[in-house]
Design a protein around this motif. Sequence first.
Motif, PDB file in Angstrom:
ATOM      1  N   PHE A  90      -4.026   0.123   7.574  1.00  0.00           N
ATOM      2  CA  PHE A  90      -4.514   1.332   6.908  1.00  0.00           C
ATOM      3  C   PHE A  90      -4.174   2.561   7.748  1.00  0.00           C
ATOM      4  O   PHE A  90      -3.811   3.607   7.206  1.00  0.00           O
ATOM      5  CB  PHE A  90      -6.016   1.248   6.646  1.00  0.00           C
ATOM      6  N   ALA A  91      -4.264   2.441   9.065  1.00  0.00           N
ATOM      7  CA  ALA A  91      -3.934   3.575   9.942  1.00  0.00           C
ATOM      8  C   ALA A  91      -2.484   4.012   9.737  1.00  0.00           C
ATOM      9  O   ALA A  91      -2.181   5.212   9.702  1.00  0.00           O
ATOM     10  CB  ALA A  91      -4.185   3.202  11.401  1.00  0.00           C
ATOM     11  N   THR A  92      -1.587   3.062   9.574  1.00  0.00           N
ATOM     12  CA  THR A  92      -0.181   3.380   9.323  1.00  0.00           C
ATOM     13  C   THR A  92      -0.025   4.051   7.968  1.00  0.00           C
ATOM     14  O   THR A  92       0.715   5.027   7.824  1.00  0.00           O
ATOM     15  CB  THR A  92       0.685   2.109   9.405  1.00  0.00           C
ATOM     16  N   THR A  93      -0.735   3.543   6.964  1.00  0.00           N
ATOM     17  CA  THR A  93      -0.703   4.142   5.632  1.00  0.00           C
ATOM     18  C   THR A  93      -1.135   5.602   5.690  1.00  0.00           C
ATOM     19  O   THR A  93      -0.477   6.483   5.138  1.00  0.00           O
ATOM     20  CB  THR A  93      -1.611   3.343   4.667  1.00  0.00           C
ATOM     21  N   VAL A  94      -2.235   5.870   6.379  1.00  0.00           N
ATOM     22  CA  VAL A  94      -2.748   7.240   6.497  1.00  0.00           C
ATOM     23  C   VAL A  94      -1.724   8.119   7.211  1.00  0.00           C
ATOM     24  O   VAL A  94      -1.413   9.226   6.751  1.00  0.00           O
ATOM     25  CB  VAL A  94      -4.108   7.255   7.226  1.00  0.00           C
ATOM     26  N   LYS A  95      -1.186   7.635   8.312  1.00  0.00           N
ATOM     27  CA  LYS A  95      -0.218   8.414   9.091  1.00  0.00           C
ATOM     28  C   LYS A  95       1.025   8.753   8.263  1.00  0.00           C
ATOM     29  O   LYS A  95       1.482   9.895   8.257  1.00  0.00           O
ATOM     30  CB  LYS A  95       0.174   7.631  10.346  1.00  0.00           C
ATOM     31  N   ARG A  96       1.550   7.779   7.555  1.00  0.00           N
ATOM     32  CA  ARG A  96       2.755   8.017   6.754  1.00  0.00           C
ATOM     33  C   ARG A  96       2.474   8.956   5.588  1.00  0.00           C
ATOM     34  O   ARG A  96       3.304   9.785   5.239  1.00  0.00           O
ATOM     35  CB  ARG A  96       3.329   6.697   6.250  1.00  0.00           C
ATOM     36  N   ASN A  97       1.314   8.812   4.977  1.00  0.00           N
ATOM     37  CA  ASN A  97       0.978   9.675   3.846  1.00  0.00           C
ATOM     38  C   ASN A  97       0.804  11.123   4.270  1.00  0.00           C
ATOM     39  O   ASN A  97       1.046  12.033   3.488  1.00  0.00           O
ATOM     40  CB  ASN A  97      -0.259   9.165   3.115  1.00  0.00           C
ATOM     41  N   GLN A  98       0.385  11.358   5.494  1.00  0.00           N
ATOM     42  CA  GLN A  98       0.217  12.724   5.973  1.00  0.00           C
ATOM     43  C   GLN A  98       1.548  13.440   6.143  1.00  0.00           C
ATOM     44  O   GLN A  98       1.588  14.661   6.225  1.00  0.00           O
ATOM     45  CB  GLN A  98      -0.595  12.733   7.268  1.00  0.00           C
TER      46      GLN A  98
ATOM     47  N   ILE B 116      17.314  -6.239 -10.804  1.00  0.00           N
ATOM     48  CA  ILE B 116      16.259  -5.337 -11.257  1.00  0.00           C
ATOM     49  C   ILE B 116      15.241  -5.272 -10.132  1.00  0.00           C
ATOM     50  O   ILE B 116      14.726  -6.308  -9.691  1.00  0.00           O
ATOM     51  CB  ILE B 116      15.610  -5.823 -12.552  1.00  0.00           C
ATOM     52  N   ILE B 117      14.978  -4.057  -9.670  1.00  0.00           N
ATOM     53  CA  ILE B 117      14.026  -3.831  -8.581  1.00  0.00           C
ATOM     54  C   ILE B 117      12.790  -3.177  -9.183  1.00  0.00           C
ATOM     55  O   ILE B 117      12.881  -2.087  -9.751  1.00  0.00           O
ATOM     56  CB  ILE B 117      14.621  -2.908  -7.498  1.00  0.00           C
ATOM     57  N   LEU B 118      11.661  -3.827  -9.055  1.00  0.00           N
ATOM     58  CA  LEU B 118      10.384  -3.278  -9.503  1.00  0.00           C
ATOM     59  C   LEU B 118       9.564  -3.000  -8.264  1.00  0.00           C
ATOM     60  O   LEU B 118       9.334  -3.902  -7.457  1.00  0.00           O
ATOM     61  CB  LEU B 118       9.664  -4.280 -10.410  1.00  0.00           C
ATOM     62  N   GLU B 119       9.155  -1.753  -8.090  1.00  0.00           N
ATOM     63  CA  GLU B 119       8.396  -1.426  -6.885  1.00  0.00           C
ATOM     64  C   GLU B 119       7.170  -0.592  -7.216  1.00  0.00           C
ATOM     65  O   GLU B 119       7.165   0.186  -8.160  1.00  0.00           O
ATOM     66  CB  GLU B 119       9.268  -0.720  -5.847  1.00  0.00           C
ATOM     67  N   GLY B 120       6.131  -0.826  -6.409  1.00  0.00           N
ATOM     68  CA  GLY B 120       4.904  -0.053  -6.566  1.00  0.00           C
ATOM     69  C   GLY B 120       3.755  -0.722  -5.841  1.00  0.00           C
ATOM     70  O   GLY B 120       3.880  -1.830  -5.323  1.00  0.00           O
ATOM     71  N   ILE B 121       2.632  -0.040  -5.838  1.00  0.00           N
ATOM     72  CA  ILE B 121       1.442  -0.649  -5.251  1.00  0.00           C
ATOM     73  C   ILE B 121       1.114  -1.913  -6.024  1.00  0.00           C
ATOM     74  O   ILE B 121       0.855  -2.955  -5.446  1.00  0.00           O
ATOM     75  CB  ILE B 121       0.259   0.349  -5.235  1.00  0.00           C
ATOM     76  N   LEU B 122       1.156  -1.826  -7.346  1.00  0.00           N
ATOM     77  CA  LEU B 122       0.987  -2.989  -8.227  1.00  0.00           C
ATOM     78  C   LEU B 122      -0.209  -3.845  -7.809  1.00  0.00           C
ATOM     79  O   LEU B 122      -0.099  -5.049  -7.590  1.00  0.00           O
ATOM     80  CB  LEU B 122       2.270  -3.826  -8.273  1.00  0.00           C
ATOM     81  N   LYS B 123      -1.370  -3.203  -7.714  1.00  0.00           N
ATOM     82  CA  LYS B 123      -2.552  -3.918  -7.240  1.00  0.00           C
ATOM     83  C   LYS B 123      -2.904  -5.083  -8.150  1.00  0.00           C
ATOM     84  O   LYS B 123      -2.781  -5.008  -9.366  1.00  0.00           O
ATOM     85  CB  LYS B 123      -3.729  -2.972  -7.044  1.00  0.00           C
TER      86      LYS B 123
ATOM     87  N   ASN C 163       0.822  -1.204   0.000  1.00  0.00           N
ATOM     88  CA  ASN C 163       0.000   0.000   0.000  1.00  0.00           C
ATOM     89  C   ASN C 163       0.856   1.255   0.000  1.00  0.00           C
ATOM     90  O   ASN C 163       2.047   1.226   0.334  1.00  0.00           O
ATOM     91  CB  ASN C 163      -0.916   0.018   1.230  1.00  0.00           C
ATOM     92  N   SER C 164       0.230   2.360  -0.325  1.00  0.00           N
ATOM     93  CA  SER C 164       0.882   3.662  -0.256  1.00  0.00           C
ATOM     94  C   SER C 164       1.369   3.892   1.176  1.00  0.00           C
ATOM     95  O   SER C 164       0.666   3.589   2.134  1.00  0.00           O
ATOM     96  CB  SER C 164      -0.122   4.739  -0.652  1.00  0.00           C
ATOM     97  N   GLY C 165       2.588   4.388   1.294  1.00  0.00           N
ATOM     98  CA  GLY C 165       3.127   4.681   2.617  1.00  0.00           C
ATOM     99  C   GLY C 165       3.626   3.476   3.385  1.00  0.00           C
ATOM    100  O   GLY C 165       3.895   3.578   4.575  1.00  0.00           O
ATOM    101  N   SER C 166       3.778   2.340   2.704  1.00  0.00           N
ATOM    102  CA  SER C 166       4.193   1.133   3.425  1.00  0.00           C
ATOM    103  C   SER C 166       5.710   0.982   3.545  1.00  0.00           C
ATOM    104  O   SER C 166       6.187   0.153   4.299  1.00  0.00           O
ATOM    105  CB  SER C 166       3.602  -0.115   2.767  1.00  0.00           C
ATOM    106  N   GLY C 167       6.469   1.778   2.780  1.00  0.00           N
ATOM    107  CA  GLY C 167       7.925   1.720   2.873  1.00  0.00           C
ATOM    108  C   GLY C 167       8.610   1.076   1.683  1.00  0.00           C
ATOM    109  O   GLY C 167       9.835   0.958   1.668  1.00  0.00           O
ATOM    110  N   LYS C 168       7.859   0.683   0.683  1.00  0.00           N
ATOM    111  CA  LYS C 168       8.448  -0.026  -0.449  1.00  0.00           C
ATOM    112  C   LYS C 168       9.400   0.851  -1.273  1.00  0.00           C
ATOM    113  O   LYS C 168      10.469   0.392  -1.662  1.00  0.00           O
ATOM    114  CB  LYS C 168       7.377  -0.651  -1.339  1.00  0.00           C
ATOM    115  N   THR C 169       9.036   2.101  -1.517  1.00  0.00           N
ATOM    116  CA  THR C 169       9.893   2.990  -2.300  1.00  0.00           C
ATOM    117  C   THR C 169      11.171   3.305  -1.532  1.00  0.00           C
ATOM    118  O   THR C 169      12.271   3.272  -2.102  1.00  0.00           O
ATOM    119  CB  THR C 169       9.149   4.283  -2.669  1.00  0.00           C
ATOM    120  N   THR C 170      11.050   3.583  -0.261  1.00  0.00           N
ATOM    121  CA  THR C 170      12.228   3.847   0.574  1.00  0.00           C
ATOM    122  C   THR C 170      13.158   2.645   0.581  1.00  0.00           C
ATOM    123  O   THR C 170      14.381   2.779   0.427  1.00  0.00           O
ATOM    124  CB  THR C 170      11.792   4.199   2.013  1.00  0.00           C
TER     125      THR C 170
END
Length: 124
Positions: free
Chosen positions: A106-114, A72-79, A10-17
């Motif tokens: 989801f609470a963590t996702t919201v917090k990180r996205n803020q 090769i690193i592929l990252e994303g939400i990739l639903k 999910n968004s804000g989960s740490g995958k891009t970092t």
Amino acid sequence: MTKLVVLRGNSGSGKTTTARQLQRVLGPTALLISQDVVRRKILHAPDTVGTPAIAVMAELVAWGRARGFAVIILEGILKRSVYGEFLRDLKQAWGPAIIGYFDVTFATTVKRNQTKARSFIGHS
């Protein structure tokens, strides 16, 4: 032999970092392909079934493999509803791969996205 690493979540989960740090550690032997960069910044494409981002990411993965990148690193939400077939095809073509899913609440996702410059909350 090129290794494939797929980081989803999910968004804000740490995958891009995580992906960026992995690329920093591996240096020029690692190619990082970000779904957000391909879909949003290069193509300005929707995140729906049939998105052209799939074809572009597939080409970038193939290009990296042909050029002999070690990783090769592929990252994303990739639903799964949009990228599931693409991910299954990749896994089948590559055989062993490292595939990780960042499972945060989801609470963590919201917090990180803020904390982001442009939070997904309130944006379409």
